[in-house]
Design a protein around this motif. Structure first.
Motif, PDB file in Angstrom:
ATOM      1  N   THR A  13      20.526 -37.467 -26.324  1.00  0.00           N
ATOM      2  CA  THR A  13      21.339 -38.971 -26.054  1.00  0.00           C
ATOM      3  C   THR A  13      20.009 -39.732 -24.730  1.00  0.00           C
ATOM      4  OG1 THR A  13      22.004 -38.435 -23.597  1.00  0.00           O
ATOM      5  CG2 THR A  13      23.585 -38.337 -26.218  1.00  0.00           C
ATOM      6  N   GLU A  14      19.225 -39.099 -24.465  1.00  0.00           N
ATOM      7  CA  GLU A  14      17.627 -39.873 -23.826  1.00  0.00           C
ATOM      8  C   GLU A  14      16.921 -40.403 -25.109  1.00  0.00           C
ATOM      9  OE1 GLU A  14      17.632 -36.711 -20.807  1.00  0.00           O
ATOM     10  OE2 GLU A  14      19.290 -37.684 -20.053  1.00  0.00           O
ATOM     11  N   TYR A  15      16.136 -41.280 -24.178  1.00  0.00           N
ATOM     12  CA  TYR A  15      14.344 -41.795 -24.852  1.00  0.00           C
ATOM     13  C   TYR A  15      14.232 -42.549 -24.009  1.00  0.00           C
ATOM     14  CZ  TYR A  15      11.685 -43.981 -28.385  1.00  0.00           C
ATOM     15  OH  TYR A  15      10.563 -44.293 -29.055  1.00  0.00           O
ATOM     16  N   GLY A  16      13.233 -42.997 -23.938  1.00  0.00           N
ATOM     17  CA  GLY A  16      11.816 -43.241 -23.526  1.00  0.00           C
ATOM     18  C   GLY A  16      11.002 -42.428 -22.056  1.00  0.00           C
ATOM     19  N   ARG A  17      10.729 -43.233 -21.186  1.00  0.00           N
ATOM     20  CA  ARG A  17       9.905 -43.188 -20.084  1.00  0.00           C
ATOM     21  C   ARG A  17      10.816 -41.392 -19.172  1.00  0.00           C
ATOM     22  NH1 ARG A  17       5.172 -46.472 -19.519  1.00  0.00           N
ATOM     23  NH2 ARG A  17       4.955 -47.854 -20.928  1.00  0.00           N
ATOM     24  N   THR A  18      11.796 -42.281 -18.898  1.00  0.00           N
ATOM     25  CA  THR A  18      12.637 -41.155 -17.581  1.00  0.00           C
ATOM     26  C   THR A  18      12.240 -39.922 -18.314  1.00  0.00           C
ATOM     27  OG1 THR A  18      13.590 -43.524 -16.710  1.00  0.00           O
ATOM     28  CG2 THR A  18      14.776 -40.891 -16.657  1.00  0.00           C
ATOM     29  N   ALA A  19      13.180 -39.846 -20.075  1.00  0.00           N
ATOM     30  CA  ALA A  19      13.578 -38.760 -20.926  1.00  0.00           C
ATOM     31  C   ALA A  19      12.109 -37.896 -20.945  1.00  0.00           C
ATOM     32  CB  ALA A  19      14.247 -39.432 -22.626  1.00  0.00           C
ATOM     33  N   LEU A  20      11.103 -38.658 -21.303  1.00  0.00           N
ATOM     34  CA  LEU A  20       9.691 -37.749 -21.544  1.00  0.00           C
ATOM     35  C   LEU A  20       8.670 -37.561 -20.532  1.00  0.00           C
ATOM     36  CD1 LEU A  20       7.121 -37.456 -22.960  1.00  0.00           C
ATOM     37  CD2 LEU A  20       6.778 -39.018 -22.639  1.00  0.00           C
ATOM     38  N   ALA A  21       9.422 -37.499 -18.863  1.00  0.00           N
ATOM     39  CA  ALA A  21       8.568 -37.221 -17.285  1.00  0.00           C
ATOM     40  C   ALA A  21      10.453 -35.903 -17.539  1.00  0.00           C
ATOM     41  CB  ALA A  21       9.104 -38.484 -16.329  1.00  0.00           C
ATOM     42  N   ALA A  22      10.997 -36.289 -17.406  1.00  0.00           N
ATOM     43  CA  ALA A  22      12.121 -34.840 -17.348  1.00  0.00           C
ATOM     44  C   ALA A  22      11.749 -33.756 -18.213  1.00  0.00           C
ATOM     45  CB  ALA A  22      13.755 -35.713 -17.319  1.00  0.00           C
TER      46      ALA A  22
ATOM     47  N   PRO B 241       3.398 -18.714 -25.926  1.00  0.00           N
ATOM     48  CA  PRO B 241       4.012 -19.990 -24.705  1.00  0.00           C
ATOM     49  C   PRO B 241       3.964 -20.697 -23.595  1.00  0.00           C
ATOM     50  CG  PRO B 241       4.908 -18.044 -25.205  1.00  0.00           C
ATOM     51  CD  PRO B 241       4.394 -17.205 -25.329  1.00  0.00           C
ATOM     52  N   HIS B 242       3.005 -19.774 -23.136  1.00  0.00           N
ATOM     53  CA  HIS B 242       2.962 -20.671 -21.560  1.00  0.00           C
ATOM     54  C   HIS B 242       1.287 -21.786 -21.943  1.00  0.00           C
ATOM     55  CE1 HIS B 242       5.981 -18.888 -19.858  1.00  0.00           C
ATOM     56  NE2 HIS B 242       5.949 -17.426 -19.824  1.00  0.00           N
ATOM     57  N   GLU B 243       0.864 -20.637 -22.824  1.00  0.00           N
ATOM     58  CA  GLU B 243      -0.495 -21.643 -22.851  1.00  0.00           C
ATOM     59  C   GLU B 243      -0.565 -23.391 -23.485  1.00  0.00           C
ATOM     60  OE1 GLU B 243      -4.539 -21.064 -25.450  1.00  0.00           O
ATOM     61  OE2 GLU B 243      -3.826 -19.054 -24.433  1.00  0.00           O
ATOM     62  N   ALA B 244       0.873 -22.682 -24.151  1.00  0.00           N
ATOM     63  CA  ALA B 244       0.783 -23.431 -25.527  1.00  0.00           C
ATOM     64  C   ALA B 244       1.442 -24.529 -24.771  1.00  0.00           C
ATOM     65  CB  ALA B 244       1.853 -22.817 -26.760  1.00  0.00           C
ATOM     66  N   ALA B 245       2.146 -24.338 -24.161  1.00  0.00           N
ATOM     67  CA  ALA B 245       2.967 -25.400 -23.301  1.00  0.00           C
ATOM     68  C   ALA B 245       2.039 -26.340 -21.712  1.00  0.00           C
ATOM     69  CB  ALA B 245       4.326 -24.871 -22.113  1.00  0.00           C
ATOM     70  N   GLY B 246       1.041 -25.553 -21.714  1.00  0.00           N
ATOM     71  CA  GLY B 246      -0.200 -26.264 -21.086  1.00  0.00           C
ATOM     72  C   GLY B 246      -1.140 -27.335 -22.033  1.00  0.00           C
ATOM     73  N   HIS B 247      -0.836 -26.598 -22.943  1.00  0.00           N
ATOM     74  CA  HIS B 247      -2.098 -27.925 -23.979  1.00  0.00           C
ATOM     75  C   HIS B 247      -1.248 -28.951 -24.243  1.00  0.00           C
ATOM     76  CE1 HIS B 247      -5.355 -25.413 -24.715  1.00  0.00           C
ATOM     77  NE2 HIS B 247      -4.499 -24.252 -24.883  1.00  0.00           N
ATOM     78  N   ALA B 248       0.614 -28.498 -25.106  1.00  0.00           N
ATOM     79  CA  ALA B 248       1.476 -29.505 -25.370  1.00  0.00           C
ATOM     80  C   ALA B 248       1.605 -30.534 -24.341  1.00  0.00           C
ATOM     81  CB  ALA B 248       2.516 -28.757 -25.680  1.00  0.00           C
ATOM     82  N   ARG B 249       1.606 -30.203 -23.050  1.00  0.00           N
ATOM     83  CA  ARG B 249       1.677 -30.855 -21.108  1.00  0.00           C
ATOM     84  C   ARG B 249       0.518 -32.459 -21.681  1.00  0.00           C
ATOM     85  NH1 ARG B 249       4.576 -27.301 -19.354  1.00  0.00           N
ATOM     86  NH2 ARG B 249       6.591 -27.686 -18.632  1.00  0.00           N
ATOM     87  N   THR B 250      -0.543 -31.674 -21.614  1.00  0.00           N
ATOM     88  CA  THR B 250      -1.587 -32.392 -21.628  1.00  0.00           C
ATOM     89  C   THR B 250      -1.772 -33.091 -23.753  1.00  0.00           C
ATOM     90  OG1 THR B 250      -3.351 -30.350 -21.045  1.00  0.00           O
ATOM     91  CG2 THR B 250      -4.350 -32.552 -21.686  1.00  0.00           C
TER      92      THR B 250
ATOM     93  N   ALA C 281       8.573 -31.823 -16.302  1.00  0.00           N
ATOM     94  CA  ALA C 281       9.008 -31.381 -15.536  1.00  0.00           C
ATOM     95  C   ALA C 281       8.714 -30.009 -16.097  1.00  0.00           C
ATOM     96  CB  ALA C 281      10.709 -32.129 -14.578  1.00  0.00           C
ATOM     97  N   GLU C 282       8.020 -28.994 -14.854  1.00  0.00           N
ATOM     98  CA  GLU C 282       7.981 -27.699 -14.655  1.00  0.00           C
ATOM     99  C   GLU C 282       8.885 -26.915 -14.471  1.00  0.00           C
ATOM    100  OE1 GLU C 282       5.410 -25.788 -15.472  1.00  0.00           O
ATOM    101  OE2 GLU C 282       3.564 -27.752 -15.253  1.00  0.00           O
ATOM    102  N   GLU C 283       9.629 -27.242 -13.301  1.00  0.00           N
ATOM    103  CA  GLU C 283      11.343 -26.873 -13.182  1.00  0.00           C
ATOM    104  C   GLU C 283      12.074 -27.860 -14.558  1.00  0.00           C
ATOM    105  OE1 GLU C 283      12.074 -24.732 -11.658  1.00  0.00           O
ATOM    106  OE2 GLU C 283      10.200 -24.179 -11.224  1.00  0.00           O
ATOM    107  N   PRO C 284      13.708 -27.506 -14.625  1.00  0.00           N
ATOM    108  CA  PRO C 284      14.350 -27.854 -15.159  1.00  0.00           C
ATOM    109  C   PRO C 284      15.212 -28.589 -14.319  1.00  0.00           C
ATOM    110  CG  PRO C 284      14.264 -25.302 -15.207  1.00  0.00           C
ATOM    111  CD  PRO C 284      13.448 -25.605 -14.057  1.00  0.00           C
ATOM    112  N   PRO C 285      15.760 -29.828 -14.882  1.00  0.00           N
ATOM    113  CA  PRO C 285      16.278 -30.684 -14.473  1.00  0.00           C
ATOM    114  C   PRO C 285      17.537 -30.961 -13.557  1.00  0.00           C
ATOM    115  CG  PRO C 285      16.668 -31.354 -16.807  1.00  0.00           C
ATOM    116  CD  PRO C 285      15.699 -30.665 -16.750  1.00  0.00           C
ATOM    117  N   ALA C 286      18.110 -31.270 -12.993  1.00  0.00           N
ATOM    118  CA  ALA C 286      19.231 -30.810 -12.010  1.00  0.00           C
ATOM    119  C   ALA C 286      20.578 -31.218 -12.932  1.00  0.00           C
ATOM    120  CB  ALA C 286      19.365 -31.677 -10.891  1.00  0.00           C
TER     121      ALA C 286
END
Length: 159
Positions: free
Chosen positions: A140-149, A48-57, A152-157
């Motif tokens: 409930t979120e959509y768009g660039r901000t939600a995608l950026a969150a 899954p960690h390798e998959a996540a790297g490909h998914a992020r790319t 993120a490697e770490e969970p959002p606050a």
């Protein structure tokens, strides 16, 4: 096709070869789906960690292209990394993208088992109530901000 026939090693080798060719040509769209295939191969081989790297790319490319369907698929792949609250939030954000493209059942059928396993793992890590809160927050979120969150490697606050 090779991946679905059980020839994962050959599929990975061909995808990497094609990925290099697309990168040399500057072809972003097919490159992003090659990353998708590499993520799927990694998931089905319990990496899954390798998959996540490909998914992020993949998601970086899909974000540049504005491909909402590709973003939704990439978020499903990324969430499968399965880190509790982040997985729930990413699945929620993915749900908002799936709704935006008129695909309410969330994703592709071949990822159903992966999604169910990831959700069960995430729920076991953080509990049902926390999972549901994080999922709803993401949905409930959509768009660039939600995608950026989501990327993120770490969970959002907590909000």
């Amino acid at each position: 096709m090779l991946r679905s026939c059980g020839c994962s090693d050959e599929a990975r080798a061909r995808a990497r070869e094609l990925r290099q060719h697309c990168a040399q040509l500057g072809e972003v769209w097919p490159l992003s789906y090659l990353e998708c295939q590499l993520a799927l191969i990694a998931l089905f081989q319990s990496a899954p960690h390798e998959a996540a790297g490909h998914a992020r790319t993949m998601l970086e490319s899909k974000r540049l292209l504005g491909d909402a369907f590709g973003i939704a698929l990439g978020l499903d792949l990324l969430a499968a990394e399965g880190r509790g609250e982040q997985a729930a939030t990413v699945y929620g954000v993915g749900e908002s993208y799936w709704r935006s493209v008129g695909h309410p059942q969330r994703g592709t059928p071949e990822l159903r088992g992966v999604r169910e396993e990831c959700e069960a793992t995430a729920r076991a890590l953080i509990g049902d109530a926390a999972y549901d809160r994080a999922y709803r927050r993401g949905a409930t979120e959509y768009g660039r901000t939600a995608l950026a969150a989501a990327l993120a490697e770490e969970p959002p606050a907590q909000r």
